[in-house]
Scaffold this active site. Structure first.
Site, PDB file in Angstrom:
ATOM      1  N   GLU A  40      32.987  81.695   3.166  1.00  0.00           N
ATOM      2  CA  GLU A  40      32.461  81.634   4.570  1.00  0.00           C
ATOM      3  C   GLU A  40      31.012  82.767   4.785  1.00  0.00           C
ATOM      4  OE1 GLU A  40      34.490  82.652   8.730  1.00  0.00           O
ATOM      5  OE2 GLU A  40      35.161  83.699   7.051  1.00  0.00           O
ATOM      6  N   LYS A 112      33.928  76.245  13.437  1.00  0.00           N
ATOM      7  CA  LYS A 112      35.209  77.033  13.335  1.00  0.00           C
ATOM      8  C   LYS A 112      35.982  77.317  14.647  1.00  0.00           C
ATOM      9  CE  LYS A 112      37.098  81.445  11.507  1.00  0.00           C
ATOM     10  NZ  LYS A 112      36.423  82.561  10.741  1.00  0.00           N
ATOM     11  N   CYS A 149      38.223  79.753   7.282  1.00  0.00           N
ATOM     12  CA  CYS A 149      39.012  80.958   7.192  1.00  0.00           C
ATOM     13  C   CYS A 149      40.127  81.148   8.138  1.00  0.00           C
ATOM     14  CB  CYS A 149      37.990  82.036   7.459  1.00  0.00           C
ATOM     15  SG  CYS A 149      38.643  83.758   7.025  1.00  0.00           S
TER      16      CYS A 149
END
Length: 290
Positions: A40, A112, A149
């Site tokens: 990331e 995300k 994540c």
């Protein structure tokens, strides 16, 4: 399929970071990798440790960054999963995974969806939640369920990707410890992170790949001491079997072979998708059931 997991530490500048990443991608290609996964926000430090409007400038070159990594994918002939700071317009930014085909074309992107706001993980200050949904990205090596994540902790995200045909779940990641935490607390955090994602592989009958940072990164604001990223990048197979797990400190290109046909065999003996009682799951769309 041979996958390369690029686990890295921060090298002080964007230029140095990119140079090291490109070297590791070249190693991956030399080792026969077909798919390369980066961690990331791999171009810079993990800047979300503090709330500083100056860090928004890191996204100013995002369009040229996309072109750069597209060219890296083309030069190496690999499918490449990147993680970039996307500036959509003034004041509107995303944490976005761009996936490139072997020829450098953009196969797709994922913004995300779950954005954390914890001490030293102040991502809500920087990132707008994604609006592209949970859509797998079709590539020449298969249909990739790319998440990022904090998405790792949500079984709903993994399930939706699997229900839409994702053949593998991939998580570029930046997570670590605070040095002042007790050792038993550090162990609980790490093993919970591994366990929840292993569960995604079991529940959905697909391999799961996570690529995390290593190394210590100080808090630039000086308010806190910083984060020691715990590495432990891993691959689990479709039954949750551990295929690979890195250690907590080595920066390296890890090459891992995955049997992409095994999901069919696993889902035949563990038909979890078949036995879902979808008519009874409507309450899952509620925040809480009183």
């Amino acid at each position: 399929m041979k996958i390369a997991l690029i686990q890295q530490k921060f090298h002080g500048t964007k230029e140095a970071m990119i140079a090291k990443t490109c070297d590791l991608i070249a190693q991956a290609k030399q080792g026969g990798a077909e798919l390369v996964v980066l961690q990331e926000l791999h171009q810079t430090q993990y800047f979300c440790q503090s709330e500083d409007v100056g860090f928004f400038d890191l996204a100013n070159d995002w369009e040229s960054d996309v072109k750069f990594w597209a060219n890296v994918a083309r030069q190496n002939g690999v499918v490449l999963v990147t993680s970039l700071f996307e500036k959509r317009t003034a004041g509107l930014y995303h944490n976005t995974a761009f996936v490139f085909e072997r020829d450098g074309t953009l196969a797709g992107k994922y913004r995300k969806m779950h954005i954390p706001d914890d001490p030293q993980f102040y991502e809500k200050f920087y990132f707008t939640p994604g609006d592209l949904g949970f859509e797998p990205i079709q590539t020449s090596v298969g249909k990739l369920g790319v998440l990022v994540c904090w998405d790792q902790w949500y079984p709903e995200a993994a399930r939706l990707m699997a229900l839409k045909g994702a053949e593998i779940l991939i998580y570029p990641t930046a997570i670590g410890w605070f040095d002042d935490d007790a050792n038993d607390e550090k162990s609980r955090q790490l093993e919970a992170w591994v366990a929840v994602q292993r569960g995604h592989s079991v529940a959905n009958g697909v391999p799961v790949v996570a690529v995390n940072r290593v190394g210590f990164e100080a808090d630039s604001s000086g308010v806190s001491k910083g984060i020691r990223f715990w590495g432990n990048s891993f691959v689990f197979g479709a039954q949750g079997e551990q295929i690979f797990r890195a250690n907590e400190q080595d920066e390296a290109c890890f090459l891992v072979d995955i049997d992409m046909k095994r999901s069919e065999d696993v889902r035949r003996i563990w038909p979890f998708l078949r036995d879902r009682r979808i008519e009874n799951y409507a309450d899952l769309t509620k925040r809480f059931i009183d």
